[in-house]
Motif scaffolding. Sequence first.
Motif, PDB file in Angstrom:
ATOM      1  N   TRP A  37       0.837  -1.207   0.000  1.00  0.00           N
ATOM      2  CA  TRP A  37       0.000   0.000   0.000  1.00  0.00           C
ATOM      3  C   TRP A  37       0.862   1.244   0.000  1.00  0.00           C
ATOM      4  N   ARG A  38       0.306   2.305  -0.546  1.00  0.00           N
ATOM      5  CA  ARG A  38       0.928   3.615  -0.494  1.00  0.00           C
ATOM      6  C   ARG A  38      -0.161   4.661  -0.277  1.00  0.00           C
ATOM      7  N   LEU A  39       0.056   5.538   0.687  1.00  0.00           N
ATOM      8  CA  LEU A  39      -0.768   6.722   0.866  1.00  0.00           C
ATOM      9  C   LEU A  39      -0.128   7.841   0.054  1.00  0.00           C
ATOM     10  N   LEU A  40      -0.929   8.573  -0.713  1.00  0.00           N
ATOM     11  CA  LEU A  40      -0.399   9.468  -1.732  1.00  0.00           C
ATOM     12  C   LEU A  40      -1.075  10.829  -1.688  1.00  0.00           C
ATOM     13  N   GLY A  41      -0.282  11.878  -1.804  1.00  0.00           N
ATOM     14  CA  GLY A  41      -0.834  13.197  -2.029  1.00  0.00           C
ATOM     15  C   GLY A  41      -1.263  13.330  -3.479  1.00  0.00           C
ATOM     16  N   THR A  42      -2.074  14.335  -3.776  1.00  0.00           N
ATOM     17  CA  THR A  42      -2.522  14.519  -5.156  1.00  0.00           C
ATOM     18  C   THR A  42      -2.227  15.936  -5.634  1.00  0.00           C
ATOM     19  N   GLY A  43      -2.129  16.073  -6.955  1.00  0.00           N
ATOM     20  CA  GLY A  43      -2.002  17.378  -7.573  1.00  0.00           C
ATOM     21  C   GLY A  43      -3.369  17.948  -7.895  1.00  0.00           C
ATOM     22  N   ARG A  44      -3.382  19.158  -8.395  1.00  0.00           N
ATOM     23  CA  ARG A  44      -4.650  19.813  -8.713  1.00  0.00           C
ATOM     24  C   ARG A  44      -5.145  19.504 -10.116  1.00  0.00           C
ATOM     25  N   MET A  56       0.552  14.380 -13.622  1.00  0.00           N
ATOM     26  CA  MET A  56       1.659  14.808 -12.774  1.00  0.00           C
ATOM     27  C   MET A  56       1.940  16.295 -12.959  1.00  0.00           C
ATOM     28  N   THR A  57       1.915  17.057 -11.864  1.00  0.00           N
ATOM     29  CA  THR A  57       2.255  18.476 -11.901  1.00  0.00           C
ATOM     30  C   THR A  57       2.958  18.835 -10.608  1.00  0.00           C
ATOM     31  N   LEU A  58       3.461  20.062 -10.542  1.00  0.00           N
ATOM     32  CA  LEU A  58       4.092  20.539  -9.317  1.00  0.00           C
ATOM     33  C   LEU A  58       3.074  21.090  -8.313  1.00  0.00           C
ATOM     34  N   SER A  59       1.812  21.181  -8.714  1.00  0.00           N
ATOM     35  CA  SER A  59       0.791  21.691  -7.810  1.00  0.00           C
ATOM     36  C   SER A  59       0.412  20.632  -6.781  1.00  0.00           C
ATOM     37  N   ALA A  60      -0.219  21.061  -5.702  1.00  0.00           N
ATOM     38  CA  ALA A  60      -0.664  20.139  -4.656  1.00  0.00           C
ATOM     39  C   ALA A  60      -2.068  20.507  -4.221  1.00  0.00           C
ATOM     40  N   ASP A  61      -2.893  19.501  -4.043  1.00  0.00           N
ATOM     41  CA  ASP A  61      -4.239  19.692  -3.513  1.00  0.00           C
ATOM     42  C   ASP A  61      -4.240  19.143  -2.091  1.00  0.00           C
ATOM     43  N   LEU A  62      -4.168  20.020  -1.108  1.00  0.00           N
ATOM     44  CA  LEU A  62      -4.022  19.592   0.285  1.00  0.00           C
ATOM     45  C   LEU A  62      -5.334  19.117   0.901  1.00  0.00           C
ATOM     46  N   ARG A  63      -6.392  19.117   0.108  1.00  0.00           N
ATOM     47  CA  ARG A  63      -7.675  18.612   0.611  1.00  0.00           C
ATOM     48  C   ARG A  63      -8.054  17.276  -0.020  1.00  0.00           C
ATOM     49  N   ARG A  64      -7.192  16.738  -0.870  1.00  0.00           N
ATOM     50  CA  ARG A  64      -7.509  15.484  -1.554  1.00  0.00           C
ATOM     51  C   ARG A  64      -6.330  14.527  -1.454  1.00  0.00           C
ATOM     52  N   TRP A  65      -6.612  13.305  -1.059  1.00  0.00           N
ATOM     53  CA  TRP A  65      -5.569  12.312  -0.823  1.00  0.00           C
ATOM     54  C   TRP A  65      -5.989  10.973  -1.413  1.00  0.00           C
ATOM     55  N   ALA A  66      -4.996  10.133  -1.692  1.00  0.00           N
ATOM     56  CA  ALA A  66      -5.278   8.859  -2.354  1.00  0.00           C
ATOM     57  C   ALA A  66      -4.553   7.719  -1.652  1.00  0.00           C
ATOM     58  N   MET A  67      -5.021   6.520  -1.927  1.00  0.00           N
ATOM     59  CA  MET A  67      -4.338   5.307  -1.472  1.00  0.00           C
ATOM     60  C   MET A  67      -4.449   4.272  -2.577  1.00  0.00           C
ATOM     61  N   SER A  77      -9.062  11.155 -14.175  1.00  0.00           N
ATOM     62  CA  SER A  77      -7.619  11.008 -14.005  1.00  0.00           C
ATOM     63  C   SER A  77      -7.146  11.899 -12.880  1.00  0.00           C
ATOM     64  N   VAL A  78      -6.095  11.469 -12.184  1.00  0.00           N
ATOM     65  CA  VAL A  78      -5.528  12.266 -11.105  1.00  0.00           C
ATOM     66  C   VAL A  78      -4.025  12.010 -11.040  1.00  0.00           C
ATOM     67  N   GLY A  79      -3.262  13.080 -10.796  1.00  0.00           N
ATOM     68  CA  GLY A  79      -1.834  12.956 -10.546  1.00  0.00           C
ATOM     69  C   GLY A  79      -1.583  12.825  -9.058  1.00  0.00           C
ATOM     70  N   MET A  80      -0.619  11.997  -8.678  1.00  0.00           N
ATOM     71  CA  MET A  80      -0.361  11.696  -7.267  1.00  0.00           C
ATOM     72  C   MET A  80       1.139  11.655  -7.018  1.00  0.00           C
ATOM     73  N   GLY A  81       1.513  11.603  -5.746  1.00  0.00           N
ATOM     74  CA  GLY A  81       2.922  11.486  -5.421  1.00  0.00           C
ATOM     75  C   GLY A  81       3.158  11.002  -4.009  1.00  0.00           C
ATOM     76  N   GLU A  82       4.184  10.153  -3.845  1.00  0.00           N
ATOM     77  CA  GLU A  82       4.646   9.779  -2.500  1.00  0.00           C
ATOM     78  C   GLU A  82       5.442  10.941  -1.907  1.00  0.00           C
ATOM     79  N   TRP A  83       6.205  11.597  -2.771  1.00  0.00           N
ATOM     80  CA  TRP A  83       6.949  12.790  -2.409  1.00  0.00           C
ATOM     81  C   TRP A  83       6.390  13.937  -3.237  1.00  0.00           C
ATOM     82  N   PRO A  84       6.582  15.162  -2.823  1.00  0.00           N
ATOM     83  CA  PRO A  84       6.023  16.284  -3.586  1.00  0.00           C
ATOM     84  C   PRO A  84       6.557  16.405  -5.008  1.00  0.00           C
ATOM     85  N   VAL A  85       7.782  15.938  -5.266  1.00  0.00           N
ATOM     86  CA  VAL A  85       8.393  16.206  -6.563  1.00  0.00           C
ATOM     87  C   VAL A  85       8.873  14.946  -7.267  1.00  0.00           C
ATOM     88  N   ALA A  86       9.707  14.143  -6.642  1.00  0.00           N
ATOM     89  CA  ALA A  86      10.503  13.145  -7.352  1.00  0.00           C
ATOM     90  C   ALA A  86       9.853  11.773  -7.505  1.00  0.00           C
TER      91      ALA A  86
END
Length: 239
Positions: free
Chosen positions: A40-47, A51-62, A161-170
């Motif tokens: 499993w991975r808990l993931l942040g999402t972009g707006r 994949m983008t450099l933006s972050a949506d701090l109200r939406r999360w994925a697993m 579709s949604v962009g996600m990340g374990e880390w904000p960038v890489a």
Amino acid sequence: MTLLASFHLTRYPRATAPGGLSRMGLDRPAPRGMPGLRFWRLLGTGRGETMTLSADLRRWAMFAVWDDETALDAFLTRSEVAARWRALAAESYTVKLAPLRAHGAWGGSNPLDAPPVDAAPDEPVAILTRARIRPRRLVAFYSAIEPPAADLGGRAGLLASVGMGEWPVARQATFSLWRTFAAAREYAYGRPAHREVVRRTRAERWYSEELFARFRPFGATGTWNGEDPLRSATAAPCP
């Protein structure tokens, strides 16, 4: 035993967003003891949708991989993590995923190591892409993905579709639902902007690790941006 994956997307209202944000860190160890949970991975999402450099701090994925559907259902009904999604979220979406094909690695191995299955031509398909980008290639990567990201919006056959990340960038990923695999393939290889990015990832060795997987989605519950993206598609039960 039938290997199964799942994707979960949770959006919090402004009032509970700080709590949702904190749980992304605090809940990381929580699923570890769930019977039948392989990965499993808990993931942040972009707006955006990719994949983008933006972050949506109200939406999360697993994203998770399970021994079977029974293990996933037990998580959804008994886990404190899933209970908090129900209590805090403005909306949440869960879709069960029968693996079709997967190649590459995530965290050093392929969590979806199962015999390949062909997608039915008239059924929806889910696509997961994940990459660990080499630090020296970050600028080239983010400079190159804007045209295919813009081309994705409104693409024929794209359901969500949604962009996600374990880390904000890489360490970046995308999850998408398509009406058919043919529609997904046409975007990936038939559109010049995306085809050029695919070519450069190989030629310039942008990734130190990558995973590409596709699934047959079924058993969706909840909403994603106010609706079930699969509402007009027919997804048969998992065998």
